[in-house]
Write a protein that holds these residues in place. Structure first.
Motif, mmCIF file in Angstrom:
data_model
loop_
_atom_site.group_PDB
_atom_site.id
_atom_site.type_symbol
_atom_site.label_atom_id
_atom_site.label_comp_id
_atom_site.label_asym_id
_atom_site.label_seq_id
_atom_site.Cartn_x
_atom_site.Cartn_y
_atom_site.Cartn_z
ATOM 1 N N LEU A 374 -27.931 -187.116 -33.870
ATOM 2 C CA LEU A 374 -28.200 -186.730 -32.892
ATOM 3 C C LEU A 374 -28.997 -188.676 -32.161
ATOM 4 O O LEU A 374 -30.050 -188.106 -31.447
ATOM 5 N N ARG A 376 -28.532 -191.272 -31.389
ATOM 6 C CA ARG A 376 -28.099 -191.762 -29.747
ATOM 7 C C ARG A 376 -28.377 -190.479 -28.370
ATOM 8 O O ARG A 376 -27.904 -190.914 -27.953
ATOM 9 N N CYS A 377 -27.930 -189.301 -28.996
ATOM 10 C CA CYS A 377 -28.648 -188.105 -27.565
ATOM 11 C C CYS A 377 -29.161 -187.964 -27.292
ATOM 12 O O CYS A 377 -30.840 -188.150 -27.034
ATOM 13 N N LYS A 378 -28.582 -188.565 -25.729
ATOM 14 C CA LYS A 378 -29.606 -188.494 -24.794
ATOM 15 C C LYS A 378 -30.047 -187.004 -23.930
ATOM 16 O O LYS A 378 -30.538 -186.746 -23.158
ATOM 17 N N GLU A 379 -29.601 -186.016 -24.580
ATOM 18 C CA GLU A 379 -29.449 -184.950 -23.710
ATOM 19 C C GLU A 379 -30.323 -183.655 -24.122
ATOM 20 O O GLU A 379 -30.596 -183.909 -26.290
ATOM 21 N N VAL A 381 -30.877 -181.296 -27.331
ATOM 22 C CA VAL A 381 -30.174 -180.721 -27.696
ATOM 23 C C VAL A 381 -30.703 -180.299 -29.142
ATOM 24 O O VAL A 381 -31.579 -181.570 -30.083
ATOM 25 N N ALA A 525 -24.362 -178.931 -26.287
ATOM 26 C CA ALA A 525 -24.555 -179.587 -27.115
ATOM 27 C C ALA A 525 -23.055 -179.181 -28.282
ATOM 28 O O ALA A 525 -22.661 -181.103 -28.796
ATOM 29 N N TYR A 528 -21.114 -182.635 -27.443
ATOM 30 C CA TYR A 528 -21.879 -183.812 -28.033
ATOM 31 C C TYR A 528 -21.013 -184.272 -28.637
ATOM 32 O O TYR A 528 -21.035 -185.343 -29.252
ATOM 33 N N PHE A 529 -21.122 -183.167 -29.819
ATOM 34 C CA PHE A 529 -20.825 -183.258 -31.241
ATOM 35 C C PHE A 529 -19.072 -183.431 -31.292
ATOM 36 O O PHE A 529 -18.827 -184.694 -32.175
ATOM 37 N N ASN A 531 -17.482 -185.409 -29.090
ATOM 38 C CA ASN A 531 -17.405 -186.115 -28.602
ATOM 39 C C ASN A 531 -18.137 -187.342 -29.697
ATOM 40 O O ASN A 531 -17.647 -188.791 -29.786
ATOM 41 N N TRP A 532 -18.862 -187.294 -29.677
ATOM 42 C CA TRP A 532 -19.533 -188.218 -31.336
ATOM 43 C C TRP A 532 -18.401 -188.268 -32.687
ATOM 44 O O TRP A 532 -18.585 -189.509 -32.801
#
Length: 804
Positions: A374, A376-379, A381, A525, A528-529, A531-532
């Motif tokens: 997380l 660099r997560c901009k959401e 989450v 979320a 996001y993971f 994509n990460w």
């Protein structure tokens, strides 16, 4: 599928899809590759992923919070102190005491407020970390603390005083200073709250024991029963109060004991409790059996107890309750005091600490991994650390949670997210190519590669905790040094060694992490993971471009079919027609068949049913229960039975051969109970076309409703009722059979399969010590059904034979 597709997407941002060669995102508009994927490229990607040379030896990580070099040059060291509070949920004559944990860095507040239970022989102990205060310790105090904890844990781990002596000598000489290693303090807590310090310094100073020392804590003892207030021990003359609540070593037996007091009515001249034919005194016993002459036979005997054995209190099953060791009577002059004062409660509490610290270390690993993901997560989450821990814990740890439920959930979402991405990105591709590309993305080799690229193996917990192998903090003997540090987004993580992690396990953890992010943070979320980790997908709706020249109402009964689908009204009825058209139907009016919609619907239906079961039965006792429930609900036989019950077979457009196959299924259906749609209970063959139709209808509704999964579930689930419940779930014969053979230590030979005139014969055998002890043959219409029937009847035969 021969459906024309426009040369460009109608709207929306540039779409990201996976390029199978490198698993890297490609900007479709910039790359200009909207045409069909080259099947050769897909095949090459498969070979590359399947042959990627991974090293079996993977790193094992240690959280940075537990790592600090110790330097004797520091005049004062700051420690953040936490109280490890232990609450016994049962009655016991040996209470547990709190322990002080001293760290060089602060714990995350989420971990501090987290409770967990340990399973001990008499019940459970609830553990909680509570922030206490900050203290500054001098280098001498730190050395004293390390000496104490090394001594007490060395005694509990290996009971070898010679090894302990060597370790303490190196510690006193100041060797290995400045080396990064697992280093924190575990100290007894002061029970008297009014004292200024939370640390029981009197107990900490019990190492090394000096008989001549009269500290400020030492009090004179009044003689009990007119006996002297001093006792003669191997250490010399020692005050009585220093022998009670001590840990002693008896050289003549090589054993260690906790001393809990004096036996007021026994001394060396007392008669032994009846243990044989001839009554004799303790003094006589030692002379005859040990050749030892008790010189001070008037001394009261000590009441001792064997020290506690380290156990793994994190196991899911309750420890087998053992009889408590009986108290022993020990002549003081045969005892060498190792630590004093040390109460039996403190020693018992410290025997539990390795399990507590292993769990804390696991939580910190999960926290490090979560922060790494997380960073660099901009959401917005928010993922609970305990869910990440669940996702990296395998069944092999034998704890009360593991990744299996999250893996099942994550697997279904991965399949769904990937399928809809491929479906909308490659609209002019045939189903076979889409399925092939999906397999490249969701296959174990592909997921393992992505997981290894993101350094996930080092976080995985795949072994049952062995307290005998636990690293004693501050003990620099053996291989406790950390080999190197590894930066992750400006974070440090340390490697303690290397171990084997199976490729399949890495893939399972990737899926479980998807499930963890999905179950607590929702689909955003989870995306996001994905994509990460390297799977570039989104859930943006893109219109399905098709050009049907036929009016669906002329070929199918649209209104009747919509009523069967819980009155769902199609905006584009041609999707319904496409969903019911088999590839064998060669009518020129119908330019396509259901295969692409089936590809999409299969994934959507799998996901919505799995998600429903996961949320409805969160309190299931076994993590594998969700896997079994999904298998009982999401299978071809279940779907086929549901299609026949609803009469959908009457609306399928197919060739005569396919229709004949469907008719056979309908005839078989008449001999089955209509009360259950669970495929595991059937012992006959069903046409796969019927199952495909359920999935293609789900795909058609999904596309028509602009990717609304809830509508798909509302429309299709009535066809599948009654949905499986924990009470109605049939046994998974494959799982039960394998578990049974494992329990009985049987070996299953490779099945012998033969096919003649469309009939499959399957023979399975089981060996015990090289001898075939069971054999069963089943003959049915196809191999899958033959396997199911063979397991079911063979398992019944095994049980009946075992009962006899």
């Amino acid at each position: 599928m021969n459906i024309k597709c426009p040369s460009k997407f109608q709207s929306g941002p540039a779409q990201l899809v996976l390029k199978e060669e490198t698993m890297e995102p490609i900007d479709m508009e910039k790359d200009g590759t909207q045409q069909s994927a080259d099947p050769l490229v897909v095949e090459e990607a498969t070979q590359e992923l399947g042959s990627e040379p991974y090293d079996d030896e993977q790193p094992s990580y240690v959280p940075a919070e537990l790592v600090k070099p110790w330097c004797s040059k520091d005049a004062s060291v700051l420690y953040h102190c936490y109280l490890i509070e232990m609450k016994q949920n049962f009655c016991s004559h040996i209470p547990v005491n709190n322990i002080v944990l001293g760290l060089r860095s602060e714990l995350n507040c989420g971990i501090v407020n987290m409770n967990f239970d340990l399973v001990v022989d008499k019940g459970t102990i609830t553990v909680n970390f509570k922030k206490a205060n900050e203290i500054h310790l001098s280098s001498e105090q730190v050395l004293q603390c390390r000496r104490f904890q090394i001594t007490i844990f060395r005694i509990l781990v290996d009971c070898n005083l010679q090894n302990l002596k060597e370790v303490l000598e190196r510690l006193s000489l100041g060797q290995n200073l400045g080396v990064e290693s697992i280093n924190y303090l575990l100290l007894p807590a002061e029970r008297m709250h009014q004292k200024p310090s939370i640390i029981d310094w009197e107990c900490v100073r019990s190492v090394p024991f000096r008989s001549e020392e009269n500290s400020e804590y030492h009090i004179d003892c009044s003689p009990p029963n007119n006996c002297s207030s001093v006792l003669h021990t191997k250490n010399g003359t020692v005050c009585t109060c220093r022998v009670q609540n001590s840990l002693v070593y008896t050289p003549h037996t090589g054993l260690l004991y906790c001393i809990t007091g004096l036996l007021d009515d026994l001394n060396g001249n007392s008669l032994l409790r009846p243990r044989g034919r001839r009554a004799r005194t303790y003094k006589t016993h030692y002379e005859e059996k040990r050749g030892i002459n008790l010189r001070v036979d008037q001394q009261l005997l000590l009441k001792g107890r064997h020290i506690f054995k380290l156990q793994n209190y994190l196991l899911s099953c309750r420890q087998q309750r053992k009889k408590e060791s009986k108290p022993v009577e020990l002549p003081p002059e045969l005892c060498s005091i190792v630590m004093s004062p040390l109460s039996i409660s403190n020693l018992y509490s410290f025997s539990i600490v390795p399990s507590i610290m292993h769990h804390l270390e696991s939580l910190l690993l999960a926290l490090n991994l979560k922060n790494m993901i997380l960073d660099r997560c901009k959401e917005n989450v928010t993922i609970p650390t305990i869910k990440v821990l669940e996702a990296i814990t395998t069944k092999g740890c034998q704890e009360n949670f593991n990744l299996e439920s999250l893996e099942t959930l994550g697997d279904s979402f991965l399949k769904y997210a990937t399928s809809q991405q491929l479906f909308k990105t490659y609209q002019n591709n045939a189903e076979g190519l889409l399925s092939g590309q999906r397999e490249k993305i969701v296959s174990n080799p592909a997921l393992c590669k992505l997981g290894c690229d993101r350094k996930l193996p080092g976080f995985i917990r795949n072994e049952c905790f062995d307290p005998k192998k636990w690293t004693i903090p501050g003990d620099y003997s053996g291989t406790s040094f950390l080999s190197e540090d590894l930066p992750f987004n400006e974070r440090n993580i340390y490697i303690r060694g290397r171990r084997k992690v199976k490729d399949e396990t890495v893939a399972d953890v990737v899926e479980a992490l998807i499930g963890a992010f999905l179950s607590t943070g929702g689909e955003i979320a989870a995306i996001y993971f994905m994509n990460w980790v390297g799977i570039k997908v989104d859930l943006v709706h893109i219109p399905y471009e098709r050009h049907f020249q036929v009016q669906p109402e002329k070929l199918i009964d649209v209104r009747r079919l919509e009523s069967l689908l819980n009155n769902y009204s199609f905006r584009d009825p041609s999707l319904l027609l496409e969903a019911l058209t088999h590839s064998s139907c060669m009518l020129p009016k119908i330019p396509g068949c259901y295969e692409k919609l089936e590809f999409l619907g299969d994934a959507v239906l799998d996901y919505v049913i799995t998600f429903y079961l996961y949320n409805k039965y969160r309190g299931m006792s076994s993590p594998g229960f969700l896997t079994d429930m999904r298998s009982a609900s999401v299978n071809n036989d279940c779907y086929a039975l549901s299609a026949v019950k609803a009469g959908l077979h009457k609306h399928i457009l197919a060739s005569d051969n396919v229709n004949n196959d469907i008719d056979n299924t309908v005839n078989n259906f008449g001999r089955l109970s209509i009360e259950s749609t669970f495929g595991w209970e059937t012992e006959t063959y069903f046409s796969k076309v019927l199952a495909d139709i359920i999935e293609s209808l789900a795909g058609a509704i999904f596309v028509d409703s602009e990717y609304d999964k809830d509508i798909v579930f509302q429309s299709i689930s009535p066809l599948l009722e009654p949905l499986v419940t924990p009470e109605t779930m049939p046994l998974n014969h494959v799982r039960e059979f394998k578990d049974y053979c494992k329990k009985m230590q049987y070996i299953m030979k490779k099945p012998v399969i033969s096919t003649q005139n469309g009939v499959v014969t399957r023979t399975i055998e089981v060996e015990a010590k090289g001898v075939v002890i069971y054999k069963h043959t089943s003959t049915v219409s196809n191999n899958k059904t033959a396997e199911k029937v063979a397991y079911k009847f063979f398992l019944r035969s095994l049980k009946e034979t075992n009962l006899e």
